[in-house]
Design an enzyme around this catalytic site. Structure first.
Site, mmCIF file in Angstrom:
data_model
loop_
_atom_site.group_PDB
_atom_site.id
_atom_site.type_symbol
_atom_site.label_atom_id
_atom_site.label_comp_id
_atom_site.label_asym_id
_atom_site.label_seq_id
_atom_site.Cartn_x
_atom_site.Cartn_y
_atom_site.Cartn_z
ATOM 1 N N ARG A 1 -14.040 -2.663 -19.715
ATOM 2 C CA ARG A 1 -13.185 -3.326 -20.497
ATOM 3 C C ARG A 1 -12.957 -2.664 -21.694
ATOM 4 N NH1 ARG A 1 -17.293 -4.488 -23.698
ATOM 5 N NH2 ARG A 1 -19.149 -5.459 -23.539
ATOM 6 N N GLY B 1 -19.404 11.291 -19.420
ATOM 7 C CA GLY B 1 -20.670 11.556 -18.217
ATOM 8 C C GLY B 1 -20.912 10.328 -17.380
ATOM 9 N N THR C 1 -12.254 0.029 -12.969
ATOM 10 C CA THR C 1 -11.774 -0.514 -11.614
ATOM 11 C C THR C 1 -10.165 -1.110 -11.749
ATOM 12 O OG1 THR C 1 -12.429 -2.604 -12.438
ATOM 13 C CG2 THR C 1 -13.921 -1.420 -11.201
ATOM 14 N N LYS C 2 -9.666 -0.952 -13.073
ATOM 15 C CA LYS C 2 -8.416 -1.308 -13.318
ATOM 16 C C LYS C 2 -7.814 -0.433 -14.405
ATOM 17 C CE LYS C 2 -9.328 -4.782 -16.852
ATOM 18 N NZ LYS C 2 -9.053 -6.008 -17.345
ATOM 19 N N SER D 1 -19.633 6.776 -21.396
ATOM 20 C CA SER D 1 -20.563 7.109 -20.462
ATOM 21 C C SER D 1 -20.866 6.209 -19.491
ATOM 22 C CB SER D 1 -21.745 8.002 -20.954
ATOM 23 O OG SER D 1 -21.463 8.918 -21.685
ATOM 24 N N HIS E 1 -11.397 2.555 1.919
ATOM 25 C CA HIS E 1 -11.965 2.105 3.100
ATOM 26 C C HIS E 1 -12.005 0.753 3.331
ATOM 27 C CE1 HIS E 1 -13.920 5.818 3.651
ATOM 28 N NE2 HIS E 1 -14.256 5.718 2.256
ATOM 29 N N LYS F 1 -12.659 -0.853 -27.968
ATOM 30 C CA LYS F 1 -12.190 -0.749 -29.459
ATOM 31 C C LYS F 1 -10.969 -0.145 -29.251
ATOM 32 C CE LYS F 1 -14.426 3.110 -31.367
ATOM 33 N NZ LYS F 1 -15.297 3.456 -32.463
ATOM 34 N N ASN G 1 -17.019 19.294 -17.201
ATOM 35 C CA ASN G 1 -18.154 19.760 -17.120
ATOM 36 C C ASN G 1 -19.109 19.569 -15.718
ATOM 37 O OD1 ASN G 1 -20.717 19.938 -18.283
ATOM 38 N ND2 ASN G 1 -20.156 19.098 -20.326
#
Length: 187
Positions: A178, A140, A163-164, A158, A113, A181, A83
């Site tokens: 996290r 989004g 990060t993992k 959204s 960085h 479900k 999108n």
């Protein structure tokens, strides 16, 4: 070892290298050209994306505006939809499986960085690949950070900041993301 090889292998590299600068310039020219096309210019859009991306395995549709660093480090499976307003910083490999849907304003970032300010201010960078499995939906304004792998059938809510890595068949959300479900895949 060339700066390109360092970049693609996850090493520290200098992005001001002439070859890397030329590659980014080519990608910027192609994305600019793509973003100027209309929906009626389907064949031209397809040709631009074929030249820009590393590989495309089937149907692809990307709504303008779309931006990326290199393009050639991006590979997509069949039935790929993006999108409006997506940014992919593909300093490392970015691989999407088939049937992936990307919501508006999503950021997918392989670029890293250094944390040390002296090293960071020198301009060097490094990158970590991102792998997205089949049948994934990224909502989004989500952000996918460097080094993340998402399994098959993952839904990213959204606004999530991923990060993992996460396994197959989960809905993830939040900051940091996290598991919210499990995804039921049986009908």
């Amino acid at each position: 070892m060339s700066e390109l090889h360092k970049m693609l292998s996850g090493g520290i590299y200098d992005p001001s290298d002439d070859i890397l600068s030329e590659m980014r310039s080519k990608a910027r020219n192609l994305t600019f050209k793509y973003n100027q096309t209309t929906r009626a210019q389907k064949e031209e859009r397809k040709n631009i994306l074929t030249e820009l991306f590393g590989s495309i395995e089937g149907n692809i549709k990307i709504e303008p505006n779309f931006n990326c660093d290199y393009g050639q480090n991006i590979s997509v499976g069949d039935n790929f939809y993006v999108n409006f307003g997506c940014v992919i910083l593909d300093c490392a490999e970015v691989k999407f499986g088939s049937n992936c849907f990307i919501g508006p304003q999503v950021g997918i970032y392989t670029a890293c960085h250094p944390v040390n300010p002296i090293e960071r201010n020198s301009g060097v960078e490094f990158a970590k690949p991102i792998i997205i499995g089949d049948n994934c939906w990224i909502g989004g304004h989500a952000v996918i950070n460097p080094g993340v792998t998402l399994g098959d059938n993952v839904v990213v809510a959204s606004g999530a900041v991923v990060t993992k890595s996460f396994p197959d068949n989960v809905v993830i959300g939040g900051n940091p993301a996290r598991v919210l479900k499990q995804v039921e895949t049986q009908q």
